[in-house]
Design an enzyme around this catalytic site. Sequence first.
Site, short mmCIF file in Angstrom:
data_model
loop_
_atom_site.label_atom_id
_atom_site.label_comp_id
_atom_site.label_asym_id
_atom_site.label_seq_id
_atom_site.Cartn_x
_atom_site.Cartn_y
_atom_site.Cartn_z
N PHE A 177 -7.19 2.92 -25.09
CA PHE A 177 -5.83 3.03 -25.64
C PHE A 177 -5.62 4.47 -26.13
O PHE A 177 -5.13 4.70 -27.23
CB PHE A 177 -5.63 2.02 -26.78
CG PHE A 177 -5.86 0.59 -26.34
CD1 PHE A 177 -4.88 -0.09 -25.63
CD2 PHE A 177 -7.06 -0.06 -26.60
CE1 PHE A 177 -5.08 -1.40 -25.20
CE2 PHE A 177 -7.27 -1.37 -26.18
CZ PHE A 177 -6.28 -2.04 -25.47
N LEU A 278 9.78 4.55 -31.76
CA LEU A 278 11.23 4.37 -31.89
C LEU A 278 11.93 5.72 -31.88
O LEU A 278 13.03 5.86 -32.41
CB LEU A 278 11.56 3.62 -33.19
CG LEU A 278 11.39 2.10 -33.17
CD1 LEU A 278 11.80 1.50 -34.51
CD2 LEU A 278 12.19 1.44 -32.05
N GLY A 281 14.67 9.78 -26.68
CA GLY A 281 14.42 11.02 -25.95
C GLY A 281 14.94 10.93 -24.54
O GLY A 281 15.76 10.06 -24.21
N CYS A 288 0.85 6.90 -17.51
CA CYS A 288 0.48 5.55 -17.94
C CYS A 288 1.63 4.56 -18.01
O CYS A 288 1.57 3.50 -17.39
CB CYS A 288 -0.25 5.63 -19.27
SG CYS A 288 -1.69 6.69 -19.15
#
Length: 465
Positions: A177, A278, A281, A288
């Site tokens: 991760f 949050l 953009g 990924c």
Amino acid sequence: MKIVRIFYCGAVLCMAGMPVATKSVQSVAIIGTGYVGLVSAAGLAEFGNTVIAADIDASKISILNAGGIPIYEPGLASIVQDNVARGVLTFTTDMAAAIKSCDVIMIAVGTPMGEDGSADMSYVASVVNTIAQTIDSFKYICVKSTVPVGTGAWIRGLLEEQGVPSDLFSMVSNPEFLREGTAVTDFLYPDRVVVGTESSEAADVMRDMYAPLVRAGIPLITTSVVSSETIKYASNAFLAVKVSFINEIANLCDATGADVKDVAYAMGSDRRISPHFLRPGPGFGGSCFPKDSSALLYIAHKYGVNLQVVEGSLEANEAQKEIPVKKLMHLMHNDVQGKTIAIWGLAFKANTDDVRYSPAIVVMNELIDAGATIQAFDPAGSDNMKKLIPSATYCKDMYEAIQGADALVVMTEWGMFGTADLSRVAQAMNDRVVVDARGVLDIEQLRALGFTFDLIGRSCVANAG
Ligand code: UGA
């Protein structure tokens, strides 16, 4: 970047008086020294394991053996070099020798996106073939690469087809991760470690491998192999949905006059929602989110299951990449023909040189097609973008990029853009027009300097005053 490593190496653990696991040192062969493999190799060595990192790419191994790092990742060089110096991390092109000498074989090769959205498993298959030809004692075969759901069973089948007895290995799924740009910290201080296995011995070995994290109370969550594989894809797809969700809300805010900053802050203050992911953009990029969301859809279609939310997040993301150009066209009265546009930021996010699926690609291509000249700057991503869009001019710093420009578009949230000398920018530009797709520039200064500007989800603020 200096990574603070408080208690991971064996010596410090003992000094801290913490219990030492019964067999905390595992020998791990990591196959693949790309971004995930190299960070995992250095991190596992830091946790006290003995690690051999193997790659068929001799040029990468010679860079590593000479003390260099073949990729851009803040903090990675020092953790690699420290563990090489401690003698617990070595590099080799001899895959077979690495496999023979270690108990755990960690597969960390790439799984790029194929034409149809499925993951290309050819590199994984090639490693499995090498294992089949080499294996002569019991191995834990641990998949770190991001792979389709069902890969553990597929690898088991490949090995058995090649005559490897089923009791000579145990399959483990151990997804990563790691975010590009903060991968070292993410590895050393994760929220959780996920281990998929059907064997309690394998689970114990993985607990030993991550012993300092287990001792520090970080959850090591054990599941079946297939659940673990699903967790990885579901996590990325969920985060991608979250980003697409706030981007669509930002677009709604622009239409209604609301301020997405206030909306996201208040939403994120609800612990069920959380403030992370949050930030609106120009759309998500990188290798990924687009790749893993597409791979999840591919698998779902294969099983005849609809994942409409995931599908929607990808569609919303494609639309979102159009927003900066739409805003710029509006500010420039639909006329960019013959104009010079400065682009600040080419990487898909800050602190990486990765431009794969970067929204900046769409923006630059559309502006070039519309007849504009591009002057681009990125602190790390220029060389990679030059290969994709050679017709743009790549500048050595952000001020060179705005020299004589008719407009500026900020595409990546590099810290240096937020502290740019906007008076100098105003002086150097031909016309004071800005689209800040990441919301990093100082709005009060832009206003005071007479810029015409727009922000994603905050048009109300840009138009005020
Ligand atoms: C992502 C996941 O965050 C990692 O957990 C995962 O291990 C990794 O993929 C992977 O599968 O290897 P990464 O692609 O490095 O990591 O980047 P993120 O920081 O997640 O950002 C992804 C994209 O979303 C970027 O384009 C970023 O600009 C965008 N983003 C992120 C937003 O637009 N807003 C946000 O609030 C957060």
